[in-house]
Design an enzyme around this catalytic site. Structure first.
Site, PDB file in Angstrom:
ATOM      1  N   ASP A 336      55.639  50.631  34.438  1.00 38.30           N
ATOM      2  CA  ASP A 336      55.686  49.685  35.532  1.00 38.30           C
ATOM      3  C   ASP A 336      54.943  49.624  36.562  1.00 38.30           C
ATOM      4  O   ASP A 336      54.565  51.063  36.557  1.00 38.30           O
ATOM      5  CB  ASP A 336      57.235  48.990  35.894  1.00 38.30           C
ATOM      6  CG  ASP A 336      57.787  48.332  36.241  1.00 38.30           C
ATOM      7  OD1 ASP A 336      56.899  47.667  36.339  1.00 38.30           O
ATOM      8  OD2 ASP A 336      58.306  48.819  37.400  1.00 38.30           O
ATOM      9  N   ASP A 637      61.450  51.493  36.273  1.00 37.50           N
ATOM     10  CA  ASP A 637      62.818  50.829  36.884  1.00 37.50           C
ATOM     11  C   ASP A 637      64.047  50.653  37.264  1.00 37.50           C
ATOM     12  O   ASP A 637      65.012  49.872  37.533  1.00 37.50           O
ATOM     13  CB  ASP A 637      62.727  52.147  38.483  1.00 37.50           C
ATOM     14  CG  ASP A 637      62.140  50.996  38.326  1.00 37.50           C
ATOM     15  OD1 ASP A 637      61.805  50.138  38.452  1.00 37.50           O
ATOM     16  OD2 ASP A 637      61.655  50.927  40.788  1.00 37.50           O
ATOM     17  N   ASP A 641      62.889  46.522  32.487  1.00 37.26           N
ATOM     18  CA  ASP A 641      62.312  46.973  32.058  1.00 37.26           C
ATOM     19  C   ASP A 641      63.084  47.815  31.137  1.00 37.26           C
ATOM     20  O   ASP A 641      62.223  48.527  29.791  1.00 37.26           O
ATOM     21  CB  ASP A 641      61.255  48.542  32.665  1.00 37.26           C
ATOM     22  CG  ASP A 641      61.060  47.529  33.697  1.00 37.26           C
ATOM     23  OD1 ASP A 641      60.101  47.043  33.630  1.00 37.26           O
ATOM     24  OD2 ASP A 641      60.728  48.508  35.077  1.00 37.26           O
TER      25      ASP A 641
END
Length: 909
Positions: A336, A637, A641
């Site tokens: 990410d 985070d 995700d």
């Protein structure tokens, strides 16, 4: 409702509908529901909370460590021994099995306790209106149709269709991955708009960063976008790790070979030598116990546990024991962007005035760094135009930054926090100004204006906002030494486009002096007589350590792909800065949505940057890479995700800024949110895998030698040179001392300069299998020779000859330990022999245990050993030393052959 189980209060695509239509479909109104209506809906729909993840029970978590084919064979062997009333053998075998399970259970239980915490994604309370009156209730009592009020600092308690929004900005990075707070309105959005582009919606679990608003609840609990992701996490299938797959294949092949050889040995003993059934049972179990590396599961678990402890010292908490080793085998890391590769802290990078282009140092909200022009500091006292621009950004601002627990944090808008940090870096000091009036930021206007009275006697309008809106209101621009000149609009549009193409968010500033007595501010005052001061470029900056870690990963042959919910331009800019992709190509979520599974495999293989992605897109990308035989690590985070983290071969969550849902889905949690820890974990994983191979290379020749001894004895009708319980002693005592020393081996040179191992590659190659066979013959042959010579030539008693045979095998293993420390390189070097500080103490512990085996009376009873004379130790030690030299000679020949294969012309390359 947005998804999940559709209830009787379902609104399809509420973001596309006018507010009144949504209210009608929900049977609600602007005054809110009545208490009776709310009670009925709560009874039918249930509370507004997410389903708890199912936890494995205590017994299941313990007994799953017995789920191994080799362990099953050992348990069966213990059962047969119990039937034959061989109680010592039974207890020893079961103790070995139990120790393996206890070690694995304790490690995983400790990791779960480290991460234990309450779920925090839903707010605890909410302000609602029922029967026209506002009140505060527990968020879990909210139902569809409730009217909810939002204020700055609130966590949105459910999915809302906004009825009104006043300067409302909501930070949605946990859900979308976009780092900049989104301005909200009450307007409908197009049907195809992604979550981040639905400006009339507020989603459960997101944070209100500024302004206020009111909305009607359209979804609660599992029916919210957050709940939909939670359901995806539960439905995602977790794959077996590469090590688990390799060890399972290895265990099956070994088990079949053991059963086949035991059956063959039974037939030979029964048909050729007409041995008794009980004696054959003992011989067959002795062979099985000899051939099974009982110590291997313990060494595997201990080696992984030691790696976990080393990672914990580097702020990485490992929830699943195999995860560290799995990281060592990854071929692709999907990361990410927001909060993982970047800091999730907005930072001003560039400042442009009519006369100069300045760079800004430092990252995040910490006021550390300088404003420089051509590498030299640009002081405000000598740059009036720069001072004016920074003055506007600092004073036309409602946020502040402060230091808490050693970290700088922003109260208010992240973008405004970046502007305050810029002012402090530049050394700006407020001239005792007083804010007299303000026009707050509105999503429709895209600017904020303040009227400030300064102690020097002048009064100014300060305007800050979107560049296009400010350019429309300016006729002039600020020049050198506080002068003005006609606005050069093409120049500014070119600069704005340049910064935008680099992924920066651009804000502009303008001013106008007014009469000192002015005390009000209206939109008419901002019409077309402002003076354009300049622009700033703002970005969520990459973590510097992440840039270095990505370079190390590339050098190690590991692909790095960025998968983000942010915009394409921002993703391309961050990717180029971090060395991901070529900075030009990026794939959008819309393209992923349209692609078939086969097309997506090609897209995932050929591209490294993916933007405007949803949780489903991230999950599909991970699956596409795995379908191409990639071993995938996923880092992140946000809640968005979590499904991909769970599906990946190893999921890595950020501990500081990561959500609880993300941590629960992950295998590893980084306590410091430092991407460098991932690179360290990859290195640790490769070291662990090397050390496991060394341990297997060390342990299996012991089993091979013991199996050879038993098989030879049965084929020729001899007494068994080793009893089953003596074999177990050798296996466990060498495993817990000598093989354990290999778990402490340091990383081999050039570890991160070699490519990842092939996912389908066997754990042992041809060269190492040859080594195992060679050493098994060497040690087994020596043990048989010593037993046969002492028993049949010198007439040594059976128990004494067996004790000497055990010592021969153990001494051979002691010397072979130092051969095993380097799989291919020579061990004949004092520096290399002493490099592992645990090896010599391990030999010392083994020597003490072996002396106890030979001389302690209680060991004589349990293991049928006897005391030896001092001269009996000379032969095993001499055989061990001779074996060491022969194995080093074999390594030298193998090295030469391998080099010859790499260089067809027979050179030394």
């Amino acid at each position: 409702m947005t998804s999940g189980k559709k209830s009787w209060l379902s609104v399809e695509n509420p973001h596309t509908l006018p507010v009144d239509e949504v209210l009608d479909e929900l049977g609600s109104r602007r005054e809110g529901l009545s208490p009776d209506e709310a009670f009925e809906r709560l009874a039918r729909l249930g509370p507004n909370r997410l389903r708890e993840a199912e936890k494995e029970g205590l017994f299941k978590r313990f007994f799953k460590h017995f789920h191994d084919l080799l362990i099953y064979i050992l348990i069966a062997a213990a059962g047969v021994m119990a039937v034959l009333q061989e109680w010592v053998d039974t207890v020893v075998i079961l103790a070995v099995v139990l120790i393996n399970a206890v070690i694995g259970f304790i490690q995983e239980d400790k990791a779960e306790r480290t991460l234990a915490g309450i779920r925090k994604m839903l707010s605890l309370h909410a302000h609602i209106r029922r029967n026209g009156e506002w009140s505060e209730i527990g968020a879990e009592k909210i139902v569809p149709g409730d009217i909810v009020r939002l204020r700055s600092g609130d966590r949105v308690p459910a999915d809302l269709r906004l009825i009104e929004a006043v300067n409302l900005r909501i930070e949605e990075s946990a859900l979308t991955g976009e780092s900049v707070a989104v301005g909200k309105t009450g307007d409908p959005s197009p049907a195809g708009a992604g979550i981040g582009d639905r400006f009339g919606m507020a989603y459960s679990g997101t944070m209100v960063s500024a302004g206020r608003g009111m909305g009607v609840v359209v979804a609660t609990g599992e029916d919210t976008e957050l709940g939909r992701i939670n359901t995806m996490i539960a439905d995602v299938e977790k794959l077996a790790t590469p090590l688990t797959r390799q060890m399972n294949r290895f265990g099956k092949v070994l088990s079949l070979a053991i059963v086949a050889m035991a059956a063959l040995m039974w037939l030979i003993g029964r048909l050729v030598h007409e041995l008794e059934v009980v004696e054959l049972f003992l011989a067959a179990i002795g062979f099985a116990v000899a051939a099974i590396p009982e110590g291997l599961p313990a060494i595997l678990t201990i080696t992984l546990a030691l790696g976990v402890q080393r990672m914990a010292r580097r702020n990485a908490i490992t929830r699943v024991l195999n995860a560290v080793e799995t990281l060592g085998s990854v071929t692709v890391i999907c990361s990410d962007k927001t909060g993982t590769l970047t800091r999730n802290e907005m930072t001003v990078r560039h400042v442009v005035t009519g006369t100069q282009y300045c760079d800004v140092g430092g990252t995040g909200y910490a006021p550390e760094g300088q404003v420089t022009r051509d590498g030299m500091e640009a002081p405000l006292r000598a740059n009036a135009d720069l001072r004016e621009l920074i003055e506007v950004m600092a004073l036309c601002n409602d946020s502040e930054i402060r230091q808490e627990d050693g970290r700088w944090k922003v109260t208010g808008e992240p973008t405004e926090g970046a502007l305050i940090a810029l002012a402090r870096k530049a050394g700006f000091e407020d001239r005792d100004s007083e804010r007299v009036a303000v026009i707050p930021f509105e999503s429709e206007n895209k600017f904020m204006a303040t009227l400030h009275r300064f102690s020097g006697g002048d009064t100014k309008i300060l305007l800050k906002g979107a560049p296009d809106r400010l350019l429309e209101r300016c006729r002039k621009e600020r020049g050198a030494e506080n002068s003005t000149r006609p606005l050069d609009r093409p120049f500014w549009e070119e600069r704005i486009e340049e910064l935008g193409n680099r992924g920066l968010r651009v804000l502009a500033a303008a001013t106008r002096e007014v009469d000192h007595g002015r005390s009000d501010l209206t939109m008419e005052d901002l019409e077309d007589d402002m003076v354009f001061s300049g622009i700033v470029g703002i970005i969520d900056p990459p973590r510097p350590e992440a840039v270095d870690a990505i370079e190390v990963c590339h050098r190690a042959g590991i692909g790095v792909k960025m998968i983000t919910g942010d915009h394409l331009g921002t993703a391309r800019a961050i990717g180029a800065e971090m060395g991901i992709g070529d900075g030009a190509n990026a794939v959008s979520g819309a393209e992923i949505e349209k692609a078939s599974d086969e097309e997506l495999r090609r897209i995932a293989r050929e591209n490294d940057i993916f933007a405007r992605t949803s949780p489903e897109h991230k999950l599909r990308l991970v699956r596409a890479l795995q379908a191409d035989s990639e071993v995938v690590a996923m880092t992140g985070d946000g809640v968005n995700d979590a499904p991909a983290l769970k599906r990946a071969d190893v999921g890595v969550a950020m501990g500081l800024k990561g959500t609880e849902a993300t941590k629960e889905a992950a295998d590893i949690v980084l306590a410091d949110d430092n991407f460098t820890s991932i690179e360290h974990a990859v290195e640790e994983g490769r070291t662990i895998y090397d050390n496991l191979r060394k341990a297997i290379l060390f342990i299996l020749p012991t089993n091979g030698a013991e199996a050879l001894v038993i098989l030879t004895a049965v084929i020729f009708g001899w007494n068994l040179p080793l009893t089953p319980v003596q074999i177990l002693w050798v296996n466990m005592v060498t495993a817990v001392t000598l093989a354990l020393a290999l778990s402490f081996e340091p990383a081999e040179p050039g570890l991160m300069d070699r490519p990842p191992r092939a996912p389908g590659a066997p754990i042992l190659g041809v060269a190492l299998l040859w080594r195992i066979g060679f050493v098994s013959l060497l040690l087994g042959g020596a043990t048989i020779a010593v037993f046969t010579v002492e028993r049949h030539i010198f007439g040594m008693p059976l128990e004494t000859a067996r004790t000497l045979a055990v010592n021969t095998l153990v001494c051979g293993q002691v010397f072979y330990l130092f051969n095993s420390r380097y799989m291919h390189e020579s061990s004949i070097s004092l520096r290399r022999l002493l490099a592992n500080r645990v090896a010599l103490p391990a030999v010392g512990v083994l020597a003490a245990l072996q002396l106890m085996f030979v001389y302690a009376p209680f060991m004589h009873w349990g293991f049928e050993s006897v005391a030896l004379e001092l001269r009996h130790w000379a032969v095993p030690l001499a055989i061990g030393a001779g074996a060491f030299l022969l194995i080093e000679l074999e390594k030298a020949v193998t090295r030469r052959l391998l080099r010859g294969r790499q260089n067809p012309r027979g050179g030394s390359g």
